[in-house]
Structures are given as C-alpha cells and as structure tokens.
Design a protein around this motif. Structure first.
Motif, short mmCIF file in Angstrom:
data_model
loop_
_atom_site.label_atom_id
_atom_site.label_comp_id
_atom_site.label_asym_id
_atom_site.label_seq_id
_atom_site.Cartn_x
_atom_site.Cartn_y
_atom_site.Cartn_z
N THR A 13 19.19 -37.25 24.20
CA THR A 13 19.70 -38.80 24.77
C THR A 13 19.20 -38.48 26.54
OG1 THR A 13 21.04 -40.16 24.59
CG2 THR A 13 21.97 -37.89 25.27
N CYS B 175 27.57 -43.06 32.03
CA CYS B 175 27.12 -43.65 31.14
C CYS B 175 28.19 -45.02 31.39
CB CYS B 175 28.19 -43.17 29.38
SG CYS B 175 26.98 -43.81 27.96
N ARG C 278 27.25 -48.98 29.74
CA ARG C 278 27.30 -48.89 28.28
C ARG C 278 28.69 -49.59 28.00
NH1 ARG C 278 22.89 -45.05 26.50
NH2 ARG C 278 21.47 -46.06 27.35
N GLN D 26 31.56 -41.06 23.41
CA GLN D 26 30.20 -39.98 22.70
C GLN D 26 29.50 -39.39 23.02
OE1 GLN D 26 27.78 -43.68 20.24
NE2 GLN D 26 29.85 -43.83 18.60
N GLU E 215 30.63 -45.82 23.37
CA GLU E 215 29.11 -44.77 23.14
C GLU E 215 29.16 -44.01 25.20
OE1 GLU E 215 25.48 -47.12 24.28
OE2 GLU E 215 26.06 -48.29 22.73
#
Length: 303
Positions: free
Chosen positions: A301, A262, A267, A274, A271
C-alpha cells in the motif's frame, strides 16, 4: 497537504529475551535468545510512521549515555528528525525489559529514566515550530503534565492530536476532548470506564461512551481488529489472518504510527484504522518492535 507526523513520547532501549515461561518466585530459568534494540512507545510510533513514508519529527528526552547515543543513531537512520530530542546531562536513557513467550505473548517492565525529564516547556516550545496540517501523537510513558501540555498546545496551534493512552494514566477529562482520536486497547478502555471491555460488542459500546468526551475514538482489540468512531460514522475493522505469531511486542505502536501516517495525508479515520490494523498484524509475525515494522511496499500500500 502536509504529511508530517510529530511524535511526543518515550525512548527506551529494549532488552529482549525469549523463554518458555516466566520464572516462579525463587526460580531461575534459562532463556533461548537475548538481544537489544531501540524501543519505547514514542520511538516505536515514530519509526512505524517513518517506514510508511511520513516526514517524522520526534520530541523526547534521553540520557547522555551510550544507550542514548545508540537511540539517536537508530532514529536518524530511519530518517527521523531528532533535533528536538533533549539529551539530559547525567540522565539515564529509559529501559524496557521484555520477556517473549512461545505463543507470542510478552511481559514488559519499564524503567522510565530520562523519559520523566521530558518537560512541558520543551514540548510547548517545540510544538510552536510545527506547521498547521501536521499530526501530533503522544502516549503515556512520559509525565502526565507533559501529556496534558501536548494536548493543550496542539489545540492552541490548531493541530490534530492523537492520544494513545497507553499505559493507562488518569488525565484531566477536559483534555480528552482534544484527542482526535483517543486510541486505547480493551484494557485501557476498561480502566477509563471502570467496567470490562473485552469483545467487539463491549468495544462498540465503550467507543460510543468515550465518543461523548473525545472528538473520535479507536479501541484496538488485538487479533479481533479495532473499533472506531468519529462524528460522522463508526465501524469495526477485522484483522487479517496472519502466519505464526512470533512476538506481539510493539504491535499497538505499529498500529498508532500507521494510523498517524494515514491521517497526515488527509485520509479519513476509517481508512487510517484499516492501515493501522494491517501494520499491527504484520508486526506480530516478527521478533521485536521496530525491527518488525513494515514499509509501505511491505504492506502493498502507500500513504
């Protein structure tokens, strides 16, 4: 924007048994199931990132044995670049002996083997070929000098480095400043700070204290999620409710690999944590480490 993740770390063959309880001294117990699969914190994190769509390069050391050959084949099948994996003549590939109990908890003994041969020089030269924007990840199943060289070389090259200080080893505090983030669980945070870290409140205080040293910090808390802190903000990410916990082996590696994937696409840390929590929670519902890791589609996702 680069989506490359470069993992510097360990590669082990995992020998996994399922049994009701650990044997007492002098006792023999019968296990229910036995199997082997590729493992090691470094290889696990590389696979976790690759499953989520990252371009992954793995820097490691294995033996010139059948186990090492199987490891390479498994990593290549995941689409991981293994061109900078050293094959040490006469070396034995690392091994981990994993006992898994009915509640999903485990106990693990590691024989480092060829992982101890991953040299500072090899890491330095390998990182010279990494383009800016990549995320470097390193853990602590390799020599301390190699961990420290990874942090130093990443800093010199302008690369963001995720340090997963697992298992806990003592390293130069000056180099912890290059960790962005420093990722530890409650036990490792306790060792770093020489005081108990055991819940959300103590993890928050630990993250704030460690944030005075590292660029950013993540403290994982198992079923309680994770606490994160960077220069701008901080917060707690709860873990989702999951089905029966089958095996927690490698859940922390699923977290780190997902977090790195990520971060690699730009990001923010919030995030990324998460996604890491989601990946770690997904993995505990399946047996084994790498065999339990989700794809982006599996998590619903993308990165």
């Amino acid at each position: 924007m680069s989506a490359e993740v470069v993992v510097v770390g360990s590669a082990n063959l995992d020998y996994i048994i399922q049994l009701d309880a650990p044997p007492e001294p002098g006792q023999t117990v019968l296990a229910h199931h036995f199997h082997t699969q590729s493992g090691g914190k470094g290889a696990n994190q590389a696979v976790a990132a690759a499953r989520l769509g990252s371009s992954v390069r793995f820097i490691a050391a294995i033996g010139d044995d059948a186990e090492g050959a199987a490891m390479l084949s498994s990593l290549k099948a995941e689409g991981i670049d293994t061109s900078q994996v050293q094959i040490l003549p006469g070396g034995r590939t690392g091994a981990a002996f994993v006992s898994v109990f009915p509640n999903g908890e485990n106990s693990i003994s590691v024989v480092a083997g060829a992982n101890l041969g991953l040299s500072e020089v090899h890491v330095r030269e390998s990182l010279n070929h990494v383009r800016r924007g990549a995320i470097v990840v390193v853990q602590a199943e390799v020599p301390v000098a190699t961990i420290q060289e990874t942090l130093d070389a990443s800093q010199r090259a302008g690369l963001r480095c995720v340090l997963n200080l697992a298992p806990y080893v003592r390293i130069d505090e000056r180099l912890l400043r290059h960790a962005d983030p420093l990722v530890v669980n409650e036990s490792e945070a306790s060792a770093l700070l020489s005081r108990p870290v055991f819940d959300e409140a103590s993890s928050r205080e630990a993250a704030r204290q460690l944030g005075e040293i590292a660029s950013s910090v993540v403290i994982t808390m198992g079923a309680a999620g994770a606490y994160w802190l960077d220069k701008e903000d901080e917060g707690h990410v709860s873990a989702p409710a999951v089905g029966p916990v089958i095996d927690s082996t490698g859940a922390g590696d699923a977290f780190v690999g997902a977090l790195a994937a990520c971060l690699a696409v730009g990001r923010p840390l919030s995030e990324s944590v998460q996604l890491g929590v989601a990946a770690g929670s997904f993995s505990v519902m399946r047996l084994g480490a790498q065999s339990s890791y989700p794809t982006a589609q599996g998590l619903g996702t993308h990165v």
